[in-house]
Structure formats: structure tokens, C-alpha cells
Design a protein around this motif. Structure first.
Motif, PDB file in Angstrom:
ATOM      1  N   THR A 153      -7.338   3.287  -4.611  1.00  0.00           N
ATOM      2  CA  THR A 153      -7.621   2.672  -3.317  1.00  0.00           C
ATOM      3  C   THR A 153      -8.832   1.753  -3.393  1.00  0.00           C
ATOM      4  O   THR A 153      -8.821   0.646  -2.834  1.00  0.00           O
ATOM      5  CB  THR A 153      -7.856   3.754  -2.241  1.00  0.00           C
TER       6      THR A 153
ATOM      7  N   GLY B 268      -4.955  -0.622  -9.172  1.00  0.00           N
ATOM      8  CA  GLY B 268      -5.204  -0.921  -7.772  1.00  0.00           C
ATOM      9  C   GLY B 268      -5.757  -2.325  -7.589  1.00  0.00           C
ATOM     10  O   GLY B 268      -5.364  -3.055  -6.672  1.00  0.00           O
TER      11      GLY B 268
ATOM     12  N   PHE C  29      -2.062   3.769   2.267  1.00  0.00           N
ATOM     13  CA  PHE C  29      -2.166   4.441   0.962  1.00  0.00           C
ATOM     14  C   PHE C  29      -1.948   5.943   1.130  1.00  0.00           C
ATOM     15  O   PHE C  29      -1.202   6.570   0.357  1.00  0.00           O
ATOM     16  CB  PHE C  29      -3.537   4.166   0.340  1.00  0.00           C
ATOM     17  N   HIS C  30      -2.615   6.523   2.112  1.00  0.00           N
ATOM     18  CA  HIS C  30      -2.463   7.973   2.344  1.00  0.00           C
ATOM     19  C   HIS C  30      -1.055   8.303   2.830  1.00  0.00           C
ATOM     20  O   HIS C  30      -0.516   9.357   2.473  1.00  0.00           O
ATOM     21  CB  HIS C  30      -3.510   8.452   3.349  1.00  0.00           C
TER      22      HIS C  30
ATOM     23  N   PRO D   8       0.784  -1.243   0.000  1.00  0.00           N
ATOM     24  CA  PRO D   8       0.000   0.000   0.000  1.00  0.00           C
ATOM     25  C   PRO D   8       0.816   1.293   0.000  1.00  0.00           C
ATOM     26  O   PRO D   8       0.451   2.234  -0.727  1.00  0.00           O
ATOM     27  CB  PRO D   8      -0.851  -0.131   1.273  1.00  0.00           C
TER      28      PRO D   8
ATOM     29  N   LEU E 240      -5.712   8.868  -6.140  1.00  0.00           N
ATOM     30  CA  LEU E 240      -5.704   7.996  -4.965  1.00  0.00           C
ATOM     31  C   LEU E 240      -7.047   7.304  -4.742  1.00  0.00           C
ATOM     32  O   LEU E 240      -7.090   6.139  -4.346  1.00  0.00           O
ATOM     33  CB  LEU E 240      -5.329   8.806  -3.725  1.00  0.00           C
TER      34      LEU E 240
ATOM     35  N   SER F 142       0.666  11.281 -10.083  1.00  0.00           N
ATOM     36  CA  SER F 142       0.656   9.842 -10.330  1.00  0.00           C
ATOM     37  C   SER F 142       1.673   9.493 -11.416  1.00  0.00           C
ATOM     38  O   SER F 142       1.909  10.273 -12.344  1.00  0.00           O
ATOM     39  CB  SER F 142      -0.726   9.388 -10.800  1.00  0.00           C
TER      40      SER F 142
ATOM     41  N   TYR G  60      -5.055  -0.522   5.027  1.00  0.00           N
ATOM     42  CA  TYR G  60      -4.718  -0.157   3.652  1.00  0.00           C
ATOM     43  C   TYR G  60      -4.977   1.312   3.361  1.00  0.00           C
ATOM     44  O   TYR G  60      -4.159   1.980   2.718  1.00  0.00           O
ATOM     45  CB  TYR G  60      -5.512  -1.030   2.674  1.00  0.00           C
ATOM     46  N   VAL G  61      -6.112   1.826   3.822  1.00  0.00           N
ATOM     47  CA  VAL G  61      -6.417   3.237   3.563  1.00  0.00           C
ATOM     48  C   VAL G  61      -5.369   4.132   4.213  1.00  0.00           C
ATOM     49  O   VAL G  61      -4.872   5.101   3.614  1.00  0.00           O
ATOM     50  CB  VAL G  61      -7.835   3.581   4.073  1.00  0.00           C
TER      51      VAL G  61
ATOM     52  N   ALA H 199       1.007   8.379  -0.266  1.00  0.00           N
ATOM     53  CA  ALA H 199       0.682   9.535  -1.106  1.00  0.00           C
ATOM     54  C   ALA H 199       1.287  10.819  -0.557  1.00  0.00           C
ATOM     55  O   ALA H 199       1.688  11.708  -1.322  1.00  0.00           O
ATOM     56  CB  ALA H 199      -0.830   9.680  -1.221  1.00  0.00           C
TER      57      ALA H 199
ATOM     58  N   ALA I  25      -0.664   8.859  -6.299  1.00  0.00           N
ATOM     59  CA  ALA I  25      -1.020   9.993  -5.438  1.00  0.00           C
ATOM     60  C   ALA I  25      -2.055  10.913  -6.066  1.00  0.00           C
ATOM     61  O   ALA I  25      -2.966  11.412  -5.387  1.00  0.00           O
ATOM     62  CB  ALA I  25       0.238  10.783  -5.082  1.00  0.00           C
TER      63      ALA I  25
ATOM     64  N   GLY J 215       0.312   3.895  -2.955  1.00  0.00           N
ATOM     65  CA  GLY J 215      -0.183   5.227  -2.644  1.00  0.00           C
ATOM     66  C   GLY J 215       0.706   6.314  -3.194  1.00  0.00           C
ATOM     67  O   GLY J 215       0.230   7.338  -3.711  1.00  0.00           O
TER      68      GLY J 215
END
Length: 439
Positions: free
Chosen positions: A45, A190, A248-249, A30, A41, A178, A244-245, A252, A38, A34
């Protein structure tokens, strides 16, 4: 008389299920995804969550409906092919890919940042020690894994909660744009990146383990087992989604901290250090090492149990020793190389696993005709093979490029869906013919 679980027991079961899935892939993919997605996202995600959270949850439900693990779902195939598929998946989750990866991630996140000269020799010695301990624990049944799981899960959730709060207050860096591949197809990228966690394949093994844990608590009624398994899966899925969230952030927001990262550890380590300093790295190292060790022991035990039962001449201890030794040997290829090798294999295997799960979940509307089930799996496997060969760099015929989603790595999806429709139509025609004969 079946036992009814209390709320605390259900929560503990959910945490245990979460601990089963918590391992190497959950932490390393992740952050890098991320960072690379970015600018896109949201879609990236969502695609990742479908295969890394949604599919494992559906797989657990399918296992509960089938009343068994991978072997029960694979019964739709001819006996020889079912055995071949089961052996292949256990080897993938055992010494070929998933188990060696646990040691490599533990090394890169939990050991390499603290030594002055990380390299092949240090990695090899670490892998030997890691899998020596894995073997020792895998052949000694008991409550150790459950205890470790109870420690790992809350500590990791606290760490992730701290990361999430800090990200909202003081991001570690600045989000970049990205990369081209993610910008062109963020959802598909993703979705395919979620394959790399191998959680859906793991759910084929762990679902039966959870059912057996329920039986050990006295839950014998199949409906109660299904209900509790769904609850546990829901708790685990919620935990995985939060992991994961958050990561990911984190990736990013780390665009200004790293350049040309080759693995998730290249993003995660500097980001955690920027957020929490050296203390954060020590906490991360401890949690990741324990999580990877727990997963390695669980996978080694599952492989030893399967092969010793399927091939009675093989003893549990001997198989565990071979899995541990093989994993230590494979780990020497390094994390980046192991991931690169595994991509084409997963592009082929994952769709087949998805097809088996879908056939179980859609048994009501499409039926359970053996010819139809084998048609769906055969069509899925054929087109997934093309996806896998393409991922391996093999040049594919130009005709395949016109297939929807083939360029995105999901050329199997439309043909497999068409096979499901054919199966459903065949069932409906058969029912209509039977009704006409009876009438």
C-alpha cells in the motif's frame, strides 16, 4: 488586485481537483492489488500511494512552480523532442490508453453485471454510446462537468465511508496469502502498480486547468496561485489516499470470494455485492459510470485544446471527434488486453515524467543548467526504455540484471539519481569558478 479565496472556495477547489483524478484507474487496480498482496498489505500500500498519490501531488506543485502545464516542464528538452514528448503523452492520455479505459471500466462495473449476455458486441455498442455522449459534452463548454463532479465526489466518499465501516465490522471474506511476485517485493510491486492509475500523467494536464480556474476567480498573484494549488492538491491527495487504502483492504478481505481474478472488477463487484447486496451494485454502477464519463470528457477536451492550439489547422471540434472515435475503436480490444499493452509504455513514460517533475522541484539544490537537465532526462529515458522492453517480454542483456532494482522494474532510478548528482556537482564547480574569477 488579486482575489483571496475563502475556506469554502478552497474546499470546492480541492473537491474539483479530486474529481479530475477520480476515474477508471482509481477503482480497478487497488482491489486486485490488495487481493494479491494480502499477506504484505502494508508495504504494498505504501509503494502504491507513493506513485498514485504522492507523485500526482508533487506534479501539481511542479506545474505551479513552472507556471504552466506539461509544455512548461518539457522546455528543458530540445524543441523537437519536447513536442514529441507532449504529443506522445497526450495520445497516451487520449485515444491510446487512458480515455478508452474509462469506457471499459464503466462497462464492466456499471453495465455488464446487469445484462444477461455481456460480450464483444455489447461492449462495442456501449463504447459507441459512451463516446458519443463524451464527444457531445466535450464540445459544449459549461458548468456540466463541475456539477457532475459535485455529485460524484460526495456520493463516492459516502460509499467508500460505508465500505470502510463495514469492513471493520463485518469483512466480506477471509484474507489469503500474497501471490509470489508481491511477496518477494511488495513495496516495488505497489510502486509500479501505481503507474497504472496514470494520475501523475493526468496531473501534467490538470495542473494547468486548476491554475486557469484560479485565474478565472481573480487569483492573479503567482504566490497565491501556488498556495491555493498546494491546498487543493493536498485535499485531492487526501481523498485519493482514502480511496486507495479502503479499496486495498476491500481486496485483501475478499480472498474467499473470488478465484483467479483477471481484473479489479472481478474483485470489486463480488465484494460490494457481499457487503451491500444488489443495492450496492446499483450505487457503484452509477458512481463509477459518472466518474468515468467525467474523466473521459476532461481528457477529450484537454487533447482537443492542446492539438488545436499546437497545430492551428486542426479545429477543436474535429480533434475531439477524432479522439472520441479513436477511443471507441481502441476500447474494442477489451480491458485486460488494453492494460497489458499499456504496461511497457508506462514503464518507459512514467520515469521520464518523474524526471521532469524532479528537475523542477529540485531546481534549488541541483540548479537549472540546460545541459544537466537534458542529461538527467536522457539517462532516465535510456534506462526506462530497458525497463519497458523487459516488461514487454524482450530478453535483456545479463549485465543489466546486475543493476540495482532492475529486476523490480525500476532500473532507471539509480542512474537517474547519479545524473542528478553530476548535475549538482557541475553547478557547484561552476559557481566556485565564477567566484574565483570575481575574486
Amino acid at each position: 488586485m488579486t482575489t483571496k479565496l475563502k475556506g469554502a472556495d478552497i474546499l470546492a477547489l480541492g473537491f474539483m481537483t479530486f474529481a479530475f483524478f477520480l476515474g477508471a484507474g482509481n477503482m480497478i487496480f487497488p482491489p486486485l492489488a490488495g487481493l494479491q498482496a494480502a499477506g504484505d498489505l502494508g508495504l504494498a500500500t505504501i509503494g502504491f500511494l507513493l506513485t498514485a498519490v504522492g507523485l500526482p501531488l508533487l506534479t501539481i506543485i511542479a506545474v505551479a512552480l513552472a507556471g504552466g502545464g506539461l509544455e512548461a516542464l518539457a522546455r528543458v528538452l530540445p524543441k523537437g523532442l519536447a513536442l514529441l514528448l507532449c504529443v506522445a503523452l497526450y495520445l497516451i492520455l487520449g485515444p491510446f490508453f487512458a480515455t478508452p479505459r474509462t469506457a471499459l471500466v464503466a462497462y464492466e462495473l456499471g453495465f455488464a453485471p446487469f445484462i444477461s449476455a455481456p460480450g464483444p458486441l455489447a461492449q462495442a455498442l456501449y463504447s459507441l454510446a459512451f463516446f458519443g455522449l463524451t464527444f457531445y459534452l466535450a464540445i459544449r463548454p459549461g458548468k456540466l462537468l463541475a456539477v457532475v463532479g459535485k455529485v460524484i465526489t460526495p456520493v463516492l466518499l459516502l460509499l467508500l465511508g460505508a465500505i470502510a465501516l463495514t469492513l471493520m465490522v463485518a469483512p466480506p471474506g477471509v484474507a489469503g496469502a500474497s501471490v509470489e511476485a508481491w511477496h518477494q517485493a511488495p513495496f516495488a510491486k505497489g510502486f509500479l502498480e501505481g503507474y497504472m492509475t496514470m494520475d501523475t500523467l493526468g496531473a501534467l494536464l490538470f495542473g494547468l486547468v486548476i491554475v486557469n480556474a484560479l485565474k478565472a476567480k481573480g487569483v492573479e498573484d503567482r504566490r497565491d496561485q501556488f498556495r491555493y494549488l498546494c491546498m487543493a492538491g493536498g485535499i485531492a491527495a487526501t481523498g485519493l489516499a482514502l480511496v486507495y487504502v479502503t479499496l486495498f483492504h476491500l481486496g485483501a478481505d475478499s480472498g474467499s470470494l473470488v478465484s483467479n481474478p483477471k481484473a479489479g472488477s472481478d474483485v470489486l463487484v463480488p465484494a460490494i455485492q457481499a457487503l451491500f447486496g444488489a443495492a450496492g451494485l446499483y450505487v457503484l454502477a452509477a458512481v463509477v459510470t459518472l466518474a468515468c464519463l467525467t474523466t473521459a470528457v476532461g481528457l477529450t477536451s484537454a487533447c482537443a485544446e492542446y492539438f488545436s492550439l499546437t497545430f492551428p489547422r486542426l479545429g477543436h471540434v474535429q480533434v475531439a471527434a477524432v479522439v472520441a472515435a479513436g477511443s471507441a475503436l481502441v476500447a474494442n480490444v477489451g480491458l485486460a488486453q488494453l492494460i497489458a499493452i499499456s504496461v511497457p509504455v508506462l514503464f518507459f513514460v512514467y520515469p521520464v515524467a518523474i524526471a521532469l517533475v524532479a528537475l523542477r522541484l529540485l531546481a534549488g539544490p541541483v540548479g537549472q543548467q540546460r545541459w544537466g537537465q537534458q542529461l538527467v532526462v536522457a539517462v532516465t529515458a535510456a534506462f526506462a526504455l530497458f525497463d519497458g522492453l523487459k516488461a514487454a517480454g524482450v530478453t535483456m542483456p545479463a549485465l543489466l540484471s546486475s543493476l540495482p532494482l532492475f529486476d523490480a522494474g525500476m532500473g532507471w532510478l539509480l542512474p537517474a539519481s547519479a545524473a542528478l548528482v553530476v548535475m549538482a556537482l557541475g553547478r557547484n564547480r561552476g559557481q566556485a569558478l565564477a567566484e574565483a574569477v570575481e575574486g
